[in-house]
Design an enzyme around this catalytic site. Structure first.
Site, PDB file in Angstrom:
ATOM      1  N   PRO A 199     -12.272  25.679  -5.787  1.00 32.04           N
ATOM      2  CG  PRO A 199     -11.846  27.652  -6.936  1.00 32.04           C
ATOM      3  CD  PRO A 199     -12.792  26.503  -6.884  1.00 32.04           C
ATOM      4  CE  LYS A 222      -7.220  21.126   1.894  1.00 32.72           C
ATOM      5  NZ  LYS A 222      -5.847  21.461   2.265  1.00 32.72           N
ATOM      6  CG  HIS A 274       1.519  32.170   3.743  1.00 37.42           C
ATOM      7  ND1 HIS A 274       0.506  32.782   3.056  1.00 37.42           N
ATOM      8  CD2 HIS A 274       2.667  32.776   3.351  1.00 37.42           C
ATOM      9  CE1 HIS A 274       1.026  33.724   2.261  1.00 37.42           C
ATOM     10  NE2 HIS A 274       2.332  33.724   2.419  1.00 37.42           N
ATOM     11  CE1 TYR A 315      -9.663  30.630   0.462  1.00 41.85           C
ATOM     12  CE2 TYR A 315      -8.052  31.052   2.189  1.00 41.85           C
ATOM     13  CZ  TYR A 315      -8.441  30.367   1.050  1.00 41.85           C
ATOM     14  OH  TYR A 315      -7.602  29.405   0.506  1.00 41.85           O
ATOM     15  CE1 TYR A 356      -6.868  27.381   3.150  1.00 40.96           C
ATOM     16  CE2 TYR A 356      -4.559  27.457   3.830  1.00 40.96           C
ATOM     17  CZ  TYR A 356      -5.588  27.888   3.009  1.00 40.96           C
ATOM     18  OH  TYR A 356      -5.333  28.825   2.032  1.00 40.96           O
TER      19      TYR A 356
HETATM   20  C1  PHB Z   1      -4.466  30.952  -5.575  1.00 42.14           C
HETATM   21  O1  PHB Z   1      -3.461  31.502  -5.103  1.00 42.14           O
HETATM   22  O2  PHB Z   1      -4.671  30.931  -6.795  1.00 42.14           O
HETATM   23  C2  PHB Z   1      -5.429  30.338  -4.627  1.00 42.14           C
HETATM   24  C3  PHB Z   1      -5.162  30.320  -3.280  1.00 42.14           C
HETATM   25  C4  PHB Z   1      -6.049  29.767  -2.393  1.00 42.14           C
HETATM   26  C5  PHB Z   1      -7.214  29.205  -2.867  1.00 42.14           C
HETATM   27  C6  PHB Z   1      -7.496  29.205  -4.233  1.00 42.14           C
HETATM   28  C7  PHB Z   1      -6.597  29.766  -5.119  1.00 42.14           C
HETATM   29  O3  PHB Z   1      -8.109  28.683  -1.991  1.00 42.14           O
END
Ligand code: PHB
Ligand code: APR
Length: 386
Positions: free
Chosen positions: A289, A293, A68, A197, A381
Site C-alpha cells: 500500500p 496504487k 492534496h 510518510y 504518485y
Molecule cells: C490510506 O489513507 O488508507 C492510505 C493512504 C496512502 C497510502 C496507503 C493508505 O499510501
C-alpha cells in the site's frame, strides 16, 4: 458481459459499460453491506477521478473529496514536502475513501436498475476458451447459469477467476515483505493537512485521513503481529514516537473505530486474458500500500478493458481486446516498481543491516534535495498517463 466481484473494479467496469448500453451482470459472493464494511486506502489519482466522472459517479467525490497538492516525507526527525502540483504541471490527488467510491458506484448501479446478484455462492467459470462461455452459481439455494459473451474476473486476490485458469497458461511473479501494516481509524482531526510518510529507526508510519474529522494512521509491525497486542494507547504512543516533534505535539488521539493488520505483498499474473476471460484489479495483481496504487491500478485496468469492450460491442473491432493484456501490464509493472521502491525506501528491513540503512538515508536525502528525483516520485504518485 458477466462480471465476477462487486469491488471497485467490477462496479466501475459495470457502470462504464452500462453507460454505453452494454448489459453487464455482476455476481458477488458477499452482501453489499459486507463489501462496504472493508476499510481500504483512499488516495485517488486524477485519472481515477476522471474515470469515476465518466461513469457518472463523481458528485459526492467532488463535494467531499479533499484535494492534496503535496505529500510529506519524514526521516531523521524532519519533515520534507514534495510539491506534487509544482512538479507535475498542476496535478493533485484526491483523498476520498475506497469505501465511499464503492458506495457511490453501488448507488448508481441500483438507480439504473442493473442486475447484481449478491450472495452468489459457488461461482464457477466454464468454456471461456471457446465462443460461448457461461457461469454457474448458487443463489437462495438454487443453482443458476449465466450465459455471456465475455467474463471479467474482478474478484480480488482470493477470487475464483485466476485459479480457474490452468496453471500452465499463466506466469506469476511475487514478493512477500517481512512485515505488515497495523492500521487505525479514528474520529479525530488529522495531524496534518497532507499525508506524512515516515521512515523511522523503529519502522515506517503513515498519517492519512478520510475527512477533516476522521484520521487513518498506520504503523509498520512484524508480519506475525496480533492486533490484540495493540491497545489504542500503545498505538498512539508508538505513532507519536515515530513522528517529527512538531507533528507529535499536534497529534490528537481518540478511541479507534477500527484496527487491523494487513500483510504487504507484490504480485503480478501474466497474461490478463485467457480466451473470453479478462482479469482486472486485485484478481491480477497486488501492490504493497505504500504509494496508494491498489485502487488506482484497478481503475486503470478498467479503463483499458472498458474501452476495448466498448470498441468490440459498438464498433465491431477486437483490436482493443487483443491489446488489453499488454497495455494494462505495461502500466501495472510501472506501478509495481513504484510501490516496491516506496516500500523499500520507507520501511525498516532488518536484513539490510547498517550499510542498507545508510543507503536508504542517502536515497531520501537525494530525493528531497534534487528536483529531478522529486519529480520522479511526484509523477508516479499522481499516476502515470494511461
Ligand atoms: C490510506 O489513507 O488508507 C492510505 C493512504 C496512502 C497510502 C496507503 C493508505 O499510501
Ligand atoms: N465469487 C464472487 N465474488 C467474489 C468471489 C467469488 N468466488 N471471490 C471474491 N469475490 C468478490 C469479493 O467479495 C469482493 O467484493 O470480489 C470482490 C473483489 O473486490 P476487491 O477485493 O475490492 O478487488 P478490486 O475490485 O480489484 O479492487 C481493488 O481493492 O484491495 C483493494 O488495494 C486494492 O484498492 C484496491 C482494490
Amino acid at each position: 458481459m458477466a462480471i465476477i466481484g462487486a469491488g471497485p473494479a467490477g462496479l466501475l467496469l459495470g457502470q462504464l459499460l452500462l453507460r454505453q448500453g452494454i448489459d453487464a451482470v455482476i455476481l458477488e459472493r458477499h452482501t453489499a453491506a459486507h463489501v462496504l464494511g472493508r476499510i481500504r486506502a483512499g488516495v485517488l489519482e486524477p485519472g481515477t477521478v476522471e474515470l469515476i466522472t465518466r461513469a457518472g459517479c463523481d458528485r459526492r467525490l467532488r463535494a467531499e473529496g479533499l484535494l492534496h497538492g503535496g505529500v510529506n516525507l519524514c526521516f531523521g526527525g524532519e519533515r520534507h514536502r514534495i510539491d506534487l502540483v509544482g512538479l507535475t504541471g498542476g496535478k493533485q490527488v484526491t483523498v476520498y475513501g475506497q469505501t465511499e467510491v464503492t458506495r457511490d458506484l453501488m448507488d448508481a448501479r441500483a438507480a439504473a436498475g442493473a442486475v447484481t446478484h449478491y450472495e452468489a455462492e459457488e461461482v464457477s467459470l466454464h468454456d471461456f476458451d471457446g465462443p460461448r462461455p457461461f457461469l454457474r452459481f448458487v443463489r437462495d439455494g438454487a443453482e443458476r447459469t449465466l450465459h455471456c459473451e465475455f467474463i471479467a474476473g474482478c474478484d480480488g486476490f482470493h477470487g475464483i477467476s485466476r485459479p480457474s485458469v490452468p496453471e500452465s497458461a499463466m506466469e506469476t511473479f511475487e514478493r512477500v515483505y517481512p512485515f505488515g501494516w497495523l492500521g487505525l481509524l479514528a474520529d479525530v482531526p488529522p495531524v496534518n493537512e497532507e499525508l506524512i510518510y515516515v521512515n523511522h529507526e523503529d519502522g515506517f508510519a503513515l498519517c492519512s485521513m478520510r475527512s477533516p474529522t476522521r484520521s487513518r494512521y498506520y504503523l509498520q509491525c512484524p508480519a506475525e503481529e496480533r492486533v490484540e497486542n495493540w491497545s489504542d494507547e500503545r498505538f498512539w504512543d508508538e505513532l507519536r514516537r515515530r513522528l517529527d516533534p512538531e507533528a507529535a505535539s499536534r497529534l490528537t488521539t481518540g478511541p479507534a473505530l477500527e484496527k487491523s493488520i494487513a500483510p504487504l505483498r507484490s504480485f503480478v499474473t501474466e497474461p490478463l486474458r485467457f480466451g473470453r476471460l479478462f482479469l482486472a484489479g486485485d484478481a491480477a495483481h497486488i501492490v504493497p500500500p505504500t504509494g496508494a496504487k491498489g485502487l488506482n491500478l484497478a481503475a486503470s485496468d478498467v479503463h483499458y478493458l472498458s474501452e476495448a469492450l466498448i470498441e468490440h460491442f459498438c464498433d465491431g473491432s477486437s483490436a482493443g481486446l487483443e491489446a488489453y493484456s499488454s497495455r494494462a501490464l505495461a502500466r501495472i509493472w510501472k506501478a509495481e516498481r513504484f510501490s516496491w521502491w516506496m516500500t523499500s525506501m520507507m520501511h525498516r528491513f532488518p536484513e539490510v543491516g547498517r550499510f542498507g540503512r545508510r543507503i536508504q538515508r542517502a536515497e531520501l536525502e537525494y530525493l528531497v534535495s534534487s528536483r529531478a528525483a522529486a519529480t520522479a516520485l511526484a509523477e508516479n504518485y499522481v499516476g502515470l498517463p494511461y
